[in-house]
Design an enzyme around this catalytic site. Structure first.
Site, PDB file in Angstrom:
ATOM      1  N   ASP A   1      24.916 -95.512 102.601  1.00  0.00           N
ATOM      2  CA  ASP A   1      25.753 -94.447 103.180  1.00  0.00           C
ATOM      3  C   ASP A   1      26.538 -93.739 102.085  1.00  0.00           C
ATOM      4  O   ASP A   1      27.157 -92.705 102.334  1.00  0.00           O
ATOM      5  CB  ASP A   1      26.743 -95.048 104.189  1.00  0.00           C
TER       6      ASP A   1
ATOM      7  N   TRP B   1      28.549-102.823 102.059  1.00  0.00           N
ATOM      8  CA  TRP B   1      28.410-101.470 102.599  1.00  0.00           C
ATOM      9  C   TRP B   1      28.923-100.456 101.563  1.00  0.00           C
ATOM     10  O   TRP B   1      29.944-100.683 100.924  1.00  0.00           O
ATOM     11  CB  TRP B   1      29.194-101.363 103.916  1.00  0.00           C
TER      12      TRP B   1
ATOM     13  N   TRP C   1      15.833 -95.115 112.188  1.00  0.00           N
ATOM     14  CA  TRP C   1      16.056 -96.312 113.023  1.00  0.00           C
ATOM     15  C   TRP C   1      17.225 -97.078 112.438  1.00  0.00           C
ATOM     16  O   TRP C   1      17.102 -97.766 111.443  1.00  0.00           O
ATOM     17  CB  TRP C   1      14.785 -97.166 113.017  1.00  0.00           C
ATOM     18  N   ASP C   2      18.377 -96.982 113.115  1.00  0.00           N
ATOM     19  CA  ASP C   2      19.604 -97.561 112.558  1.00  0.00           C
ATOM     20  C   ASP C   2      19.910 -98.915 113.195  1.00  0.00           C
ATOM     21  O   ASP C   2      19.406 -99.250 114.274  1.00  0.00           O
ATOM     22  CB  ASP C   2      20.766 -96.571 112.807  1.00  0.00           C
TER      23      ASP C   2
ATOM     24  N   ASP D   1      23.359 -89.336 115.018  1.00  0.00           N
ATOM     25  CA  ASP D   1      24.078 -89.984 116.113  1.00  0.00           C
ATOM     26  C   ASP D   1      24.844 -88.974 116.978  1.00  0.00           C
ATOM     27  O   ASP D   1      25.314 -87.952 116.476  1.00  0.00           O
ATOM     28  CB  ASP D   1      25.062 -90.978 115.476  1.00  0.00           C
TER      29      ASP D   1
HETATM   30  C1  GLA Z   1      25.185 -95.357 110.188  1.00  0.00           C
HETATM   31  C2  GLA Z   1      24.239 -94.657 109.248  1.00  0.00           C
HETATM   32  C3  GLA Z   1      24.703 -93.254 108.988  1.00  0.00           C
HETATM   33  C4  GLA Z   1      24.821 -92.514 110.301  1.00  0.00           C
HETATM   34  C5  GLA Z   1      25.735 -93.273 111.250  1.00  0.00           C
HETATM   35  C6  GLA Z   1      25.737 -92.662 112.621  1.00  0.00           C
HETATM   36  O1  GLA Z   1      26.409 -95.597 109.594  1.00  0.00           O
HETATM   37  O2  GLA Z   1      24.116 -95.369 108.068  1.00  0.00           O
HETATM   38  O3  GLA Z   1      23.833 -92.582 108.132  1.00  0.00           O
HETATM   39  O4  GLA Z   1      23.547 -92.378 110.860  1.00  0.00           O
HETATM   40  O5  GLA Z   1      25.333 -94.626 111.376  1.00  0.00           O
HETATM   41  O6  GLA Z   1      26.565 -93.351 113.479  1.00  0.00           O
END
Ligand code: GLA
Length: 787
Positions: free
Chosen positions: A547, A198, A476-477, A366
């Site tokens: 991220d 990550w 879409w996560d 989110d």
């Molecule tokens: C993940 C995604 C982020 C964001 C968060 C929201 O970590 O990678 O970009 O959308 O979720 O909770």
């Protein structure tokens, strides 16, 4: 192009590669060559190598074929039990609990074009595509294997997969069913893969092959970023721009394995496919099993060329046709601007600011649903958080669209929070064991998408959200790996197939949604790039690369990812200062100069920008719009690696090489540094190129008290005037405007001005600084030639 000789030799050609196979007298199918394009021969048997005598303690396949041992044969399908002691690519348990298989040639057929796959993502297209299906059969057990080869002539890619068909004898259980087996007679190779975690995805991992097995896999339920399903095997002296290499990429998003084995006889075996870990699949009489596809490619011209071949393939034959070569919007995403703390007013204010900057799409991340004020609740509840959005999604979307922006939304459909309405109603939909407390990831459980009722629920709820919000984009996560794997829906004997069935369930849902909403642009995300794979790209043409948006870290992440993925698939954002992931301060121009090589977005509180920042961002967006086609779909070439150098370079070129953009990045400013040359590639030697660097600005705060030597007024550092001036003053960096012949740019290089050496700073001195960067645009001035 597929040519077949009388003696059952198969020659698959792409523009620059040949793949040659042969059926031996024992009826085993072997590989003779994969590599440079060969002239076709009526007889390729010269290429077959094996021992011609019994050796020591080896196992002879059969008395009839004196001294023939499978262990030293380059097989197209490898099983165990008949003398091949390397890793098998297929392992079957028969109804009588035996596991010995022996598959030999049965039939073959050639088809124009390529059939699709029912339930798995797959390469598609029509032009220059042919299919060869070679069927092998185990005569004793009446099982058929269809080895599928699809040649994509122009892309120099061969797509492979395997279909296992049970005959009429009895139940069989697949313990391992890889997508392909490839044996080569070269072990002097370097293995290159992407490794990561990550916020540090896409890191290059190069090491020489050694005897024995190297295995990279995922047991996480998703393809993951630790060892994503891609490898490259390259000659030891292969570089970005020269040398032989092979690339392999699996079109799959679940547990996978990629294995490379070097045998004592210097034969190298490569496998890729669904991970055999925790995998069992039973086939009744007459049933079949389809493995995921693998894309394989070869080039004698270096790693960047391998990537070009993958990029062409992905852009033209993998992502959904409606998104091929279409402009992708520049988006604003509110995540790092607000996290969970927002209301409708704040979002609309952000929308207004986005519009004035030139942004095209507003993405609500989110926190918009259920009672979601942090990451501990509400996943699974697809109704608006009324306190934050009193007018609902439709009300917010209306206001955003009235500003002239499109509206997009974040969802995490594959998850359920135990603190949710859905969990109260359907605890049995969560993936968890009945006799153990579940382990959580980000406080949440995985939803069981092997269950058709879950799919139906998601399909209906998501359809409503997409419609209510007039959504044109969906992020879409998927934010956790699997644990406590157990499905309440599956039968006991099916539990060992959960991982694959989950992936199939997900693909089924995506098929339905993308068919119903063909105009929605889907972006895949899994805490960034933790499910960035060829399988997801079949449904969703772009992925949130990481991220981590720090300008320095992103260089290596994007550089690494580009080995497989084209720019059109990599979403990249300019975020705030300091970076939320590493707390590093990097110039806003560098944040853009990295993100511009991808699908651009902004993710910071843009209602709080200084006048300076607003002007800088407006400029950036205008520049990106002007060169969007090139930056999203141009041919990307890596020139100098951030993994190895203080300065790294890459470039993107259009198809007739009349236009290019070069990115130049520096880690740390060196004192009194030497001269630099950025050697370019893929230009036309005979053309002259007008080169200009993008206009960039530095905030004068950067210069501390020295600024008084540069601007016409005298200011007290950190005083009111200094603050006011630094918020507005646009200090422009040097200009680079030259016309240079293509042959010079390629053999000598683009020669930027010498860097600042601690004395004077003027329009002919290039001050780059720590984490500084430049973008250069090149346009051939022989325009008529390209009209
Ligand atoms: C993940 C995604 C982020 C964001 C968060 C929201 O970590 O990678 O970009 O959308 O979720 O909770």
């Amino acid at each position: 192009m597929i040519k077949i000789n009388h003696a059952l030799e198969f020659h698959l050609c792409t523009k620059n590669s040949s793949y040659v196979m042969k059926v031996l007298p024992s009826s085993h199918l072997v590989n003779l060559h994969y590599g440079k394009r060969l002239r076709h021969q009526e007889d390729f048997s010269y290429l077959y190598q094996n021992f011609n005598t019994d050796i020591g303690n080896s196992t002879s396949y059969h008395e009839q074929f004196d001294s023939f041992t499978l262990d030293t044969t380059r097989l197209e399908l490898a099983t165990s039990g008949k003398g091949d002691y390397r890793e098998p690519s297929l392992h079957i348990e028969y109804e009588d609990y035996t596991t010995v298989s022996d598959f030999t040639y049965h039939t073959h057929r050639v088809i124009k074009g390529k059939p699709g796959l029912e339930s798995l993502p797959h390469a598609h297209g029509t032009e220059g595509i042919e299919t060869l299906i070679i069927t092998l059969r185990d005569k004793i057990k009446d099982v058929y294997l269809h080895l599928n080869y699809h040649t994509f002539y122009e892309s120099d890619v061969i797509v492979r997969s395997m279909t296992i068909e049970n005959g009429q004898q009895g139940l069989i259980t697949l313990e391992k069913a890889m997508s392909f087996n490839f044996d080569m007679n070269n072990s002097q190779l370097e293995l290159i893969s992407l490794e990561g975690k990550w916020i540090r995805e896409g890191q290059l991992n190069n090491r020489p092959l050694h005897k024995g097995i190297t295995s990279m896999d995922s047991k996480k339920g998703v393809s993951g970023s630790s060892h994503p399903p891609f490898i490259c095997l390259a000659d030891k002296d292969t570089g970005e721009l020269h040398g032989e290499c092979y690339g392999f990429g699996l079109v799959y998003s679940g547990n996978h394995q990629c294995l490379v084995e070097v045998s004592p006889y210097d034969l190298t075996r490569v496998h890729m496919g669904i991970s055999p870990f925790d995998f069992r699949w039973t086939l009744d009489k007459g049933e079949h099993f389809q493995t995921p596809e693998v894309m394989m490619t070869f080039t004698p011209s270096g790693l960047s060329q391998m990537s070009h071949q993958f990029h062409n393939m992905i852009n033209n034959h993998l992502i959904p046709t409606q998104w091929q070569h279409t402009d992708r919007p520049i988006l604003f995403n509110n995540w790092e601007a607000t996290y969970f703390k927002f209301n409708e007013k704040k979002l609309v204010d952000l929308g207004k600011a986005a519009k004035t900057l030139g942004i095209e799409l507003f993405v609500l991340d989110d926190g918009w649903f259920g009672q979601r004020d942090d990451d501990k609740s509400s996943l699974g509840d697809f109704f608006e958080h009324r306190k934050k959005l009193p007018n609902g999604l439709s009300g917010l979307s209306k206001k955003i669209r009235a500003l002239g922006l499109d509206f997009g939304i974040w969802v995490e459909p594959e998850m359920i929070s135990t603190n949710s309405e859905l969990y109260k109603k359907h605890p049995e939909w969560a993936v968890q064991l009945l006799d153990r407390d579940p382990s959580l990831g980000r406080h949440q459980l995985v939803l069981d998408v092997t269950n058709p009722d879950v799919i139906e629920y998601l399909f209906k709820s998501l359809s409503k959200v997409f419609k209510d919000g007039h959504v044109t984009y969906v992020k879409w996560d998927m934010n956790r790996n699997f644990s406590d794997v157990y499905s309440n829906y599956l039968k006991d004997k099916e539990q060992r197939s959960f991982n694959h069935r989950y992936t199939l369930g997900l693909y089924h849902l995506l098929n339905r949604l993308t068919e119903k909403f063909p105009k929605i642009l889907f972006e895949s995300c899994s805490s960034g790039g933790n499910r960035f794979d060829l399988g997801m790209l079949y449904y969703m043409p772009q992925t949130w690369t990481s991220d981590n948006t720090d300008a320095l870290e992103r260089q290596s992440i994007q550089y690494g990812m580009s080995h497989l993925f084209p720019l059109s698939t990599m979403a990249a954002h300019v975020s705030g200062d300091p970076s939320h992931q590493v707390l590093r301060h990097t110039p806003i121009e560098s944040r853009f100069n990295v993100a511009a090589f991808g699908i651009l977005g902004y993710e910071m509180d843009i209602t709080k920008l200084s006048v300076f920042e607003k002007k800088v961002i407006k400029n950036q967006i205008a520049y990106y719009k002007q060169h969007r086609k090139l930056l999203q779909y141009g041919q990307f070439t890596r020139l100098q690696s951030p993994f190895e150098h203080n300065q790294s370079h890459w470039m993107v070129t259009n198809s007739n090489q009349s236009e290019a953009i070069v990115g130049y990045y520096q880690k740390l400013q060196e004192s009194n540094s030497g001269f630099e040359a950025i050697k370019l590639k893929h230009l036309n030697s005979d053309d002259d190129y007008d080169i200009s660097n993008r206009t960039q600005y530095i905030n004068i705060r950067h210069f501390g008290p020295l600024i008084n030597d540069e601007i016409p007024i005298n200011v007290k550092v950190n005083g009111l005037i200094h603050s006011m001036v630094s918020n507005r003053y646009m200090y422009e960096t040097e200009k680079f405007i030259h016309t240079v012949p293509g042959d010079q740019l390629m053999s000598i290089g683009l020669l930027p001005q010498h860097q600042f050496v601690g004395t004077e700073l003027n329009e002919n001195i290039r001050y780059v600084g720590d984490y500084g960067s430049r973008i250069y645009h090149l346009q051939s001035n022989q325009e008529k030639k390209y009209d």
